[in-house]
Write a protein that holds these residues in place. Structure first.
Motif, PDB file in Angstrom:
ATOM      1  N   ASP A 111       0.849  -1.184   0.000  1.00 23.29           N
ATOM      2  CA  ASP A 111       0.000   0.000   0.000  1.00 23.29           C
ATOM      3  C   ASP A 111       0.882   1.230   0.000  1.00 23.29           C
ATOM      4  N   SER A 112       0.394   2.316  -0.603  1.00 23.05           N
ATOM      5  CA  SER A 112       1.224   3.513  -0.733  1.00 23.05           C
ATOM      6  C   SER A 112       1.571   4.131   0.618  1.00 23.05           C
ATOM      7  N   GLU A 113       0.789   3.843   1.656  1.00 22.86           N
ATOM      8  CA  GLU A 113       1.063   4.393   2.979  1.00 22.86           C
ATOM      9  C   GLU A 113       1.657   3.351   3.914  1.00 22.86           C
TER      10      GLU A 113
ATOM     11  N   ARG B 148       6.835  15.265  -6.653  1.00 20.22           N
ATOM     12  CA  ARG B 148       5.396  15.135  -6.404  1.00 20.22           C
ATOM     13  C   ARG B 148       4.669  16.444  -6.688  1.00 20.22           C
TER      14      ARG B 148
ATOM     15  N   TRP C  18      10.620   3.966  -3.682  1.00 16.61           N
ATOM     16  CA  TRP C  18       9.243   3.929  -3.172  1.00 16.61           C
ATOM     17  C   TRP C  18       8.446   5.111  -3.707  1.00 16.61           C
ATOM     18  N   THR C  19       9.051   6.303  -3.729  1.00 17.51           N
ATOM     19  CA  THR C  19       8.370   7.471  -4.287  1.00 17.51           C
ATOM     20  C   THR C  19       8.088   7.265  -5.768  1.00 17.51           C
TER      21      THR C  19
ATOM     22  N   TRP D  17       7.694   4.387  -7.253  1.00  8.81           N
ATOM     23  CA  TRP D  17       6.620   3.394  -7.333  1.00  8.81           C
ATOM     24  C   TRP D  17       5.256   4.041  -7.101  1.00  8.81           C
ATOM     25  N   ARG D  18       5.168   4.946  -6.137  1.00 10.17           N
ATOM     26  CA  ARG D  18       3.900   5.631  -5.867  1.00 10.17           C
ATOM     27  C   ARG D  18       3.453   6.450  -7.079  1.00 10.17           C
TER      28      ARG D  18
ATOM     29  N   ARG E 106       2.217   4.031  -9.716  1.00 11.73           N
ATOM     30  CA  ARG E 106       0.911   3.466  -9.383  1.00 11.73           C
ATOM     31  C   ARG E 106      -0.200   4.484  -9.604  1.00 11.73           C
ATOM     32  N   GLU E 107       0.069   5.730  -9.220  1.00 10.44           N
ATOM     33  CA  GLU E 107      -0.919   6.791  -9.431  1.00 10.44           C
ATOM     34  C   GLU E 107      -1.235   6.954 -10.918  1.00 10.44           C
TER      35      GLU E 107
ATOM     36  N   THR F 284       5.915  -0.365 -12.678  1.00 13.79           N
ATOM     37  CA  THR F 284       5.843  -0.253 -11.217  1.00 13.79           C
ATOM     38  C   THR F 284       6.098  -1.603 -10.557  1.00 13.79           C
TER      39      THR F 284
END
Length: 366
Positions: free
Chosen positions: A16-18, A227, A274-275, A277-278, A281-282, A303
């Motif tokens: 999960d992203s979080e 971001r 990880w960033t 990957w986020r 995914r977005e 991803t």
């Protein structure tokens, strides 16, 4: 959405992203786990509160109050602030940050009255003592207002306080104390993103591949810049996402030169991945919502490869944390010696398609 997993890890829950763990790199010396860190924070807070209560005179009380406020903003909120700076907006983190910022503001109000009423006790007292207190008070007040604004719900009603707080931090962007200047720039940008001004935040931060002077905060700022640039153009065709991901992976490759220890470098590389990957995914989810199936499948595979090659060994992934949210300006770090960081040799600037020259600091709205 479930990511494509390699066969040998298919039984593992989807990331999960979080779903992250903050690294042990950045703990005070002697602290080895999150439980020990929480105990250390609570114990130190009690010690600093007692110092205020037991202060024998006005000068001691003023100094103790400033040290307590500084500690609340530098260390007590660190786990929550680290997650905020990484782009995670958890309700419990907002509550923790808001609560500590509120206490800091109340203590600063009381301290301002004490400083105003203060009378020197004798000829041996430092002539600039009051001026030093006022300077530290003003700086801590700017950061306390910053975190109070970030502790508000993410609604348009919070935009005004966040923009005002961002303008207040502008006074410290060029401070000769590098740690203070970096903290001001990072949190000003976080405020701007949270105030609906992601485009402005992207412009005031340094380019992704520019030389890094403060390793930890410098990396956080570059991740935030990626971001923010995407948030500023939510309807882009995907070129910005691809560019941001490519730049972040190049930044990951440089972490060995940026960070002093291999352990920190490894965590920093993983945080970049990880960033990345986020972001992937977005973008995959956005492509799917537009029924662009082939493009979504390609992005999903990208991803998934990042997950396999850079995040697969750690679930949830261990990511970088801030060593301190802001520097200790009043008193010393309590019974700790933070890991030293080194400034890398300057690197030649490289083109960055997301980058533009940083803008001047934002001005407070009328």
């Amino acid at each position: 959405m479930l990511l494509t997993q390699p066969e040998d890890t298919a039984s593992r829950p989807a990331l999960d992203s979080e779903d992250v763990v903050l690294s042990a790199e950045g703990y005070p010396e002697g602290v080895r786990s999150e439980d020990e860190y929480e105990h250390y924070l609570g114990e130190t807070r009690e010690k600093l509160v007692r110092a205020v209560e037991d202060a024998p005179d006005a000068a001691s009380r003023i100094q103790a109050n400033l040290t307590l406020v500084n500690w609340l903003l530098a260390r007590q909120i660190e786990p929550a602030a680290s997650r905020m700076a990484l782009g995670l907006r958890l309700a419990e983190d907002r509550d923790l940050v808001a609560g500590n910022a509120g206490q800091a503001l109340r203590l600063l109000e009381r301290t301002a009255a004490d400083v105003e009423a203060y009378q020197p006790t004798g000829p041996d007292e430092p002539a600039d003592r009051v001026r030093q207190w006022e300077s530290v008070h003003q700086t801590l007040l700017a950061f306390a207002r910053c975190f109070a604004a970030l502790g508000l719900p993410d609604e348009e009603s919070s935009y005004g306080p966040r923009r005002v707080a961002a303008a207040d931090l502008a006074a410290y962007l060029d401070d000769p104390r590098q740690e203070l200047a970096s903290a001001a720039r990072l949190w000003q940008a976080v405020l701007l993103v949270g105030a609906g001004q992601a485009d402005h935040a992207a412009r005031v931060l340094e380019p992704t591949l520019a030389p890094v002077l403060e390793p930890v905060s410098g990396l956080f700022m570059r991740l935030l810049r990626a971001r923010a640039a995407l948030a500023a153009a939510p309807d882009s065709d995907g070129g910005r996402h691809a560019t941001a991901m490519a730049l972040l992976m190049r930044l990951a490759e440089r972490c060995e030169q940026i960070f002093k220890t291999p352990e920190q470098a490894a965590v920093a590389e993983r945080t970049c991945a990880w960033t990345c990957w986020r972001i992937g995914r977005e973008w995959t989810e956005r492509l799917e919502s537009r029924d662009q199936r082939e493009a979504a499948a390609a992005c999903r595979e990208l991803t998934a490869r990042i997950l396999r090659e850079h995040l697969g060994e750690a679930h949830p992934p261990v990511v970088l944390r801030l060593e301190r949210v802001i520097p200790m300006l009043a008193g010393q770090e309590q019974t700790t010696s933070l890991p030293a960081t080194s400034e890398p040799a300057a690197e030649p600037a490289e083109p960055d398609d997301l980058d533009a020259e940083p803008d001047p600091a934002p001005e407070e709205d009328d």
